[in-house]
Design a protein around this motif. Structure first.
Motif, PDB file in Angstrom:
ATOM      1  N   VAL A 145      -4.943  10.751  12.232  1.00  6.07           N
ATOM      2  CA  VAL A 145      -4.746   9.653  11.335  1.00  6.07           C
ATOM      3  C   VAL A 145      -4.569   9.858   9.873  1.00  6.07           C
ATOM      4  N   GLU A 146      -5.695  10.428   9.149  1.00  2.08           N
ATOM      5  CA  GLU A 146      -5.618  10.388   7.810  1.00  2.08           C
ATOM      6  C   GLU A 146      -4.402  11.390   7.418  1.00  2.08           C
ATOM      7  N   GLU A 147      -4.118  12.377   8.328  1.00  2.00           N
ATOM      8  CA  GLU A 147      -3.372  13.425   7.862  1.00  2.00           C
ATOM      9  C   GLU A 147      -1.821  12.652   7.770  1.00  2.00           C
ATOM     10  N   ALA A 148      -1.728  11.912   8.873  1.00  2.00           N
ATOM     11  CA  ALA A 148      -0.390  10.969   8.677  1.00  2.00           C
ATOM     12  C   ALA A 148      -0.320  10.111   7.572  1.00  2.00           C
ATOM     13  N   LEU A 149      -1.353   9.459   7.477  1.00  2.08           N
ATOM     14  CA  LEU A 149      -1.300   8.506   6.150  1.00  2.08           C
ATOM     15  C   LEU A 149      -0.939   9.152   4.809  1.00  2.08           C
ATOM     16  N   ARG A 150      -1.539  10.350   4.747  1.00  2.00           N
ATOM     17  CA  ARG A 150      -1.558  11.215   3.598  1.00  2.00           C
ATOM     18  C   ARG A 150      -0.118  11.694   3.536  1.00  2.00           C
ATOM     19  N   GLN A 151       0.509  11.999   4.558  1.00  2.00           N
ATOM     20  CA  GLN A 151       2.066  12.573   4.531  1.00  2.00           C
ATOM     21  C   GLN A 151       2.768  11.575   4.038  1.00  2.00           C
ATOM     22  N   VAL A 152       2.462  10.212   4.465  1.00  2.00           N
ATOM     23  CA  VAL A 152       3.565   9.152   3.712  1.00  2.00           C
ATOM     24  C   VAL A 152       3.150   8.666   2.656  1.00  2.00           C
ATOM     25  N   GLU A 153       2.207   9.254   1.955  1.00  5.36           N
ATOM     26  CA  GLU A 153       1.521   9.148   0.670  1.00  5.36           C
ATOM     27  C   GLU A 153       1.090   7.805   0.474  1.00  5.36           C
ATOM     28  N   LEU A 154       0.462   7.179   1.552  1.00  8.98           N
ATOM     29  CA  LEU A 154      -0.165   5.542   1.365  1.00  8.98           C
ATOM     30  C   LEU A 154      -1.558   6.043   0.757  1.00  8.98           C
ATOM     31  N   ASP A 155      -1.680   4.865  -0.457  1.00  9.01           N
ATOM     32  CA  ASP A 155      -2.776   5.124  -1.387  1.00  9.01           C
ATOM     33  C   ASP A 155      -4.116   5.344  -0.310  1.00  9.01           C
ATOM     34  N   PRO A 156      -4.889   5.858  -0.483  1.00  9.02           N
ATOM     35  CA  PRO A 156      -6.293   5.818   0.273  1.00  9.02           C
ATOM     36  C   PRO A 156      -7.061   4.562   0.118  1.00  9.02           C
ATOM     37  N   SER A 157      -6.735   4.140  -0.917  1.00  9.77           N
ATOM     38  CA  SER A 157      -7.470   2.777  -1.206  1.00  9.77           C
ATOM     39  C   SER A 157      -7.063   1.602  -0.066  1.00  9.77           C
ATOM     40  N   ALA A 158      -5.794   1.761   0.341  1.00  6.67           N
ATOM     41  CA  ALA A 158      -5.180   0.976   1.164  1.00  6.67           C
ATOM     42  C   ALA A 158      -5.450   1.250   2.802  1.00  6.67           C
ATOM     43  N   TRP A 159      -5.943   2.294   3.015  1.00  9.64           N
ATOM     44  CA  TRP A 159      -6.199   2.712   4.349  1.00  9.64           C
ATOM     45  C   TRP A 159      -6.820   1.695   5.238  1.00  9.64           C
ATOM     46  N   ASP A 160      -8.030   1.071   4.422  1.00  9.25           N
ATOM     47  CA  ASP A 160      -8.824   0.150   5.147  1.00  9.25           C
ATOM     48  C   ASP A 160      -8.564  -1.153   4.805  1.00  9.25           C
ATOM     49  N   ARG A 161      -7.504  -1.539   4.255  1.00  4.28           N
ATOM     50  CA  ARG A 161      -7.171  -2.709   3.826  1.00  4.28           C
ATOM     51  C   ARG A 161      -6.506  -3.463   5.211  1.00  4.28           C
ATOM     52  N   ARG A 162      -6.556  -4.635   5.291  1.00  5.60           N
ATOM     53  CA  ARG A 162      -5.898  -5.426   6.413  1.00  5.60           C
ATOM     54  C   ARG A 162      -4.260  -5.346   6.154  1.00  5.60           C
ATOM     55  N   ILE A 163      -3.524  -5.425   7.172  1.00  7.70           N
ATOM     56  CA  ILE A 163      -1.912  -4.812   7.120  1.00  7.70           C
ATOM     57  C   ILE A 163      -1.388  -6.070   6.333  1.00  7.70           C
ATOM     58  N   LYS A 164      -1.856  -7.396   6.651  1.00  8.86           N
ATOM     59  CA  LYS A 164      -1.212  -8.406   6.172  1.00  8.86           C
ATOM     60  C   LYS A 164      -1.304  -8.604   4.733  1.00  8.86           C
ATOM     61  N   LYS A 165      -2.089  -7.704   4.165  1.00  6.96           N
ATOM     62  CA  LYS A 165      -2.079  -7.681   2.569  1.00  6.96           C
ATOM     63  C   LYS A 165      -1.030  -6.674   2.113  1.00  6.96           C
ATOM     64  N   PHE A 166      -0.301  -6.152   2.965  1.00  8.59           N
ATOM     65  CA  PHE A 166       0.620  -4.742   2.453  1.00  8.59           C
ATOM     66  C   PHE A 166       1.885  -5.384   2.152  1.00  8.59           C
ATOM     67  N   SER A 167       2.420  -4.556   1.031  1.00  7.91           N
ATOM     68  CA  SER A 167       3.632  -5.131   0.669  1.00  7.91           C
ATOM     69  C   SER A 167       4.800  -4.329   1.681  1.00  7.91           C
ATOM     70  N   ARG A 168       5.768  -4.777   1.347  1.00  8.41           N
ATOM     71  CA  ARG A 168       6.899  -4.391   2.266  1.00  8.41           C
ATOM     72  C   ARG A 168       7.099  -2.819   2.263  1.00  8.41           C
ATOM     73  N   GLY A 169       6.952  -2.022   0.976  1.00  7.06           N
ATOM     74  CA  GLY A 169       7.068  -0.790   1.055  1.00  7.06           C
ATOM     75  C   GLY A 169       5.870  -0.143   1.854  1.00  7.06           C
ATOM     76  N   MET A 170       4.715  -0.725   1.625  1.00  9.43           N
ATOM     77  CA  MET A 170       3.450  -0.086   2.128  1.00  9.43           C
ATOM     78  C   MET A 170       3.828  -0.256   3.925  1.00  9.43           C
ATOM     79  N   LEU A 171       4.304  -1.288   4.092  1.00 11.72           N
ATOM     80  CA  LEU A 171       4.413  -1.405   5.619  1.00 11.72           C
ATOM     81  C   LEU A 171       5.649  -0.541   6.100  1.00 11.72           C
TER      82      LEU A 171
END
Lengths: 316, 381, 259
Positions: free
Chosen positions: A119-145
């Motif tokens: 999971v962490e590897e995949a999230l790193r690959q899409v360059e999603l900021d690690p501070s957002a990893w434990d954030r709820r998806i409803k707070k995500f911007s469209r780009g983050m989604l």
């Protein structure tokens, strides 16, 4: 195509809605090779999404066959080997990104003990900021989604990827990331099928593109044949006079090191290597008594082709 | 997921899979064969069994020994068993369901045969236009409006428990065992009216113990039990019961004040204040306080209170009315005896009603149950 | 059975405050309210039967199925499910997982419900109504399984049809105890009213016989006329509902685009 083995084989696919009243797909036949990046483009309602739905076995074809890796598209093996990015990332908003990824890791039947790491590897690959990893998806911007959507595709190293409008609404950095992922898949010989309006990015990575319109494949282009310099010229001839024959046009094109595609609706279609050849082409045609009425230049590459086809449709 | 790197051409993939795994890779949208086949199989078995059982129902290993309203004998009425009536009709579908479920339960059948006299009352009004007199009498007595209705009653017709509509085996068993427990309470009341206080205390104590003092009738049972002890001049017994009641019952609403009054903790005026304007509560307060006064020899107060009950009660079948009438009659007789003998050496009147012969005016209703009352023992569960 | 879907279905119930509060209300609020209303044994019996009948089991499993068997979830579940079914997950696994998750939810909440009711009754110095013993526990589990299977089917229907059927079943289960008897006569009653009543009795009996998949294990095993029919009926009902749920979900198409 000949050197590659077939990954997806579609034969005479028909899909109708409303008891046959609407023909969303009207006899599509197509072969996509292993490791090929294949683009589907066409206007809204052309049938791209329906075709994607059939490939994902979310829709049942009215007739015709689809084989993926030699299986029917609803086969469990196909699902194990493939990944999918839906157009609208409608994910479980209450979950955190990490939870969502773990859920999909589990759904993909991947070994539990590598879950956190994968999971962490995949999230790193899409360059999603690690501070957002434990954030709820409803707070995500469209780009983050969209990044999250891409991340879930990466789980389990798929051999076949379906992307539905991956570029829509993506910021330039996101588009860059997408391009990187696509190239990476290409390198790994992963077959990719994508639906796109965002022609710019498609043309840079696709091996081939199918233009779909009215439920039919209008044209399949090999993008390696289209270089950046090339231009497409459409010459409209007077309908009252006799049309020039194909041999003549091909000869003219050949002298300019260009390519003649044929005639549709009184329009001759050429591709030229350089823009400066345009005048020579028109001159040659006029000299051969062709009743040139109008000349269009499609601006560039794929997008030109797409717009041209679309305009043609409108004109009709 | 396949972890193989690089190209995975179709042929390679197919070969990899087809040899060993192809079978396990089925369609994700297909309906599993095992589900389809087992469902079909069970549905066929179910249909077959339904048909065969409707033709020949399974044999019962043990059956309820049903009686009919016309075959109830005087000896049944004299037995200490409770009557279990099941009102049904031939056209009543739920009745058939009840018959094949709860009334076929082994424990229910055994319980009914051992502790009850089961009576099946089949309504024929719809078929014949009218019922037999015995059937109609029972339907009227228990105001049966619908089927199935089950009633547990004392042989004299006092309803103890009823159940309207279908109930499951566990529920029916509960109704029956509660009725069995409750019957102690009712027997106790009858014994009290019929001047059998010793037996009454045994019934009430059995009831209290079986319900662990945890029943909405328990406060009443404790009051009546205490009063029964008082009529035997057993102050110790009365005190024991009342003390236990005061500490046990958490709900201090009526009739709890009666308990504290009988225990001497509040006066009669305070009790009346507690009873407020509620007529039922006032009747209880007057009646029970009157009974205590009577057994303690405070005849004047007893007469006053019991007369109030007699003139204010609208229901002549109520326990309060009946006990008041019974005791007033005894008081009248005592006065008469006292006046007629009026000898200086006469002993003080023994106020225990157990020693007085029942007067003609005595028990308002002479229940059939009391005929053999003395031979009965409080039922144990 | 897919562990991911099973766990997710249970977990999603704790995802929002409102659903947690809803479940707590069913598990703890309802029995406390009932207990305060149930002043005597008879009322308590009646209320408990009402609750322990199919009604509460159906309501709980209905909410557990809420997520995404059919057209719920803000009308977008086509897209939502399309992502799910792009994963190696068969439709039947999905149905079975949902069914087991629903059953687990029903069991836990009914259990809490009964414990709360009993505690409330004991605190008020009253008799407990449902004793937790082998029979009541097995009935709790068996009926959780069967009513959840029924709800799987209802949740597989198109949304409006599903809601309509659910309401009819809840209605039938609520009036079930009241209609478990027939009136002795219709003297004085308007014939039409009587006819309607008879029709309701008929429908209720039909539903209880053929649709409601409950079982009373004590009755079935402690009967003087033993028959395997009730057991066969019970198992076949569950299998039939799972089959129907799978067929409906397999036949369903997920259009996720604008077309």
């Amino acid at each position: 195509m000949s050197e590659k083995t077939t990954c997806i084989k579609i034969e005479n696919l028909v899909k109708t809605y409303g008891r046959g009243r609407t023909r969303a797909l009207d006899g599509i036949s197509l072969e996509i090779g292993n490791g090929e990046v294949f683009g589907l483009i066409g206007p809204n309602g052309a049938g791209k999404t329906t075709l994607m739905g059939c490939l994902l076995s979310l829709l049942r074809p009215t007739s015709g066959d689809i084989h993926i890796f030699g299986y029917t598209p609803d086969n469990l093996r196909v699902k194990e080997l493939s990944a999918f990015l839906p157009e609208r990332p409608n994910f479980d908003a209450w979950m955190t990104a990490r939870q969502f990824m773990s859920y999909h890791h589990m759904l993909a039947k991947l070994p539990h003990k590598t879950s956190k790491q994968d999971v962490e590897e995949a999230l790193r690959q899409v360059e999603l900021d690690p501070s957002a990893w434990d954030r709820r998806i409803k707070k995500f911007s469209r780009g983050m989604l969209q990044r999250l959507g891409l991340a879930q595709m990466l789980l389990g190293d798929p051999k076949l990827c379906f992307l539905d409008e991956p570029g829509s609404g993506m910021d330039p950095i996101g588009a860059n990331l997408l391009r990187k992922l696509l190239l990476n898949w290409k390198k790994k010989n992963v077959t990719v099928v994508l639906n796109s309006h965002h022609l710019d990015e498609v043309e840079r990575v696709c091996d081939r593109v199918a233009f779909i319109k009215g439920g039919r494949i209008h044209q399949i282009e090999e993008l390696s044949n289209i270089s950046k310099e090339e231009i497409t010229i459409i010459v409209k001839c007077s309908p009252e006079l006799e049309m020039p024959d194909d041999v003549l046009c091909s000869d003219i094109a050949a002298t300019l090191e260009g390519h003649y595609f044929g005639i549709t609706e009184h329009c001759l279609r050429f591709r030229l290597k350089h823009e400066k050849d345009k005048a020579s082409l028109v001159k040659a045609l006029v000299e051969k008594q062709v009743a040139v009425e109008e000349v269009f230049q499609e601006r560039r590459g794929l997008e030109d082709l797409f717009i041209a086809l679309h305009n043609e449709d409108l004109r009709r | 997921m396949a972890k193989s790197e690089g190209s995975a051409p179709e042929t390679e993939l197919q070969e990899n899979v087809s040899a060993s795994q192809k079978k396990s890779y089925g369609s994700t949208t297909a309906v599993p064969k095992w589900l389809l086949i087992s469902t079909m199989f069970l549905l066929i078995v179910r249909a077959g069994l339904s048909i065969s059982e409707s033709i020949s129902p399974p044999k019962a290993s043990e059956e309820i020994k049903w009686r009919t309203p016309d075959t109830i004998t005087p000896s049944d009425r004299g037995s200490d068993k409770l009557f279990f009536y099941e009102f049904s009709a031939d056209w009543c579908e739920p009745c058939k369901q009840l018959e094949s479920t709860a009334l076929s339960s082994r424990e229910v059948v055994k319980f009914l045969n051992e502790k009850f006299i089961p009576i099946r009352v089949v309504d024929r009004k719809r078929e014949d236009g009218k019922n037999t007199p015995a059937t109609q009498e029972l339907e009227d007595l228990f105001s049966v409006q619908a089927f199935p209705t089950m009633v547990v009653a004392l042989p004299d017709g006092t309803k103890i428990q009823d159940q309207l509509g279908v109930v499951n085996a566990v529920g029916l068993k509960k109704v029956l065992s509660e009725a069995n427990t409750l019957s102690n309470y009712f027997h106790g009341k009858e014994c009290l009216i019929n001047a059998e206080p010793k037996l009454a205390t045994e019934y009430f104590e059995a009831f209290l113990n079986q319900t662990h003092w945890n029943h909405w009738r328990a406060p009443f049972a404790s009051i009546l039990c205490a009063l029964a002890f008082e009529t035997m001049n057993d102050q110790e017994g009365s005190k024991r019961i009342l003390e236990k009641a005061i500490t046990t019952f958490k709900d201090h609403s009526f009739p709890y004040p009666i308990i504290t009054h009988l225990a001497g903790k509040i006066s009669f005026d305070e009790l009346l204040k507690e009873a407020g304007e509620n007529k039922g509560s006032r009747l209880m307060a007057y009646a029970y306080s009157g009974v205590q006064d009577f057994s303690r020899g405070n005849t004047a107060q007893a007469t006053e209170k019991l007369s109030w009950v007699k003139s204010n009660s609208n229901d002549e079948t109520s326990f309060e009315y009946r006990i008041s009438r019974s005791l007033l009659a005894q008081i009248k007789m005592k006065k008469h005896e006292f006046r007629s003998s009026a000898a200086p050496n006469s002993t003080p009147p023994n106020l225990s009603p157990a020693n007085t012969a029942p007067s003609n005016e005595g028990p308002a209703i002479q229940p059939a149950a009391s005929q053999s009352g003395k031979s009965r023992e409080p039922g144990n569960k | 059975m897919s562990p991911a879907v099973y766990l997710f279905t249970l977990w999603v119930k704790f995802s929002s405050m409102s659903s947690v509060l809803g479940l707590l209300f069913l598990a703890i609020g309802v029995p406390i309210i009932l207990s305060s209303v149930a002043v005597d044994g008879k009322t308590a019996d009646l209320l408990v039967n009402l609750v322990n009948g199919p009604t509460l089991a159906m309501a709980i499993s209905y909410t557990f199925m809420q997520d995404n068997i059919a057209n719920t979830r803000q009308m977008n579940d086509g897209e939502y499910l399309s992502l799910l079914f792009a994963r190696p997950l068969t439709r039947s696994q999905y149905i079975v997982s949902k069914w087991l998750a629903g059953s687990t939810g029903v069991f836990i909440i009914m259990m809490l419900n009964i414990l709360t009711f009993n505690t409330a009754q004991t605190l008020q110095g009253r008799n407990t109504v449902v004793d937790l013993n082998f029979w009541s526990m097995s009935d709790l589990i068996l009926n959780a399984l069967s009513y959840s299977a029924l709800m799987v089917v209802i949740r597989s229907f198109p949304m409006r049809l599903g809601i309509a059927v659910f309401i009819i079943l809840v209605y039938a289960s609520l009036i079930g105890p009241a209609l478990s008897f027939s009136m002795s006569s219709y003297e004085g009653a308007i014939p039409a009213v009587y006819m309607i009543f008879q029709a309701l009795v008929f429908i209720s009996n039909f539903l209880h016989h053929f649709v409601f998949p409950g079982i009373d294990l004590f009755e079935v095993l402690n009967t003087t006329r033993f028959s395997v029919l009730p057991l066969v009926t019970y198992v076949s009902n569950i299998l039939m509902y799972l089959l129907l749920g799978t067929v409906l979900l397999s036949r369903r198409e997920f259009s996720y685009g604008e077309e």
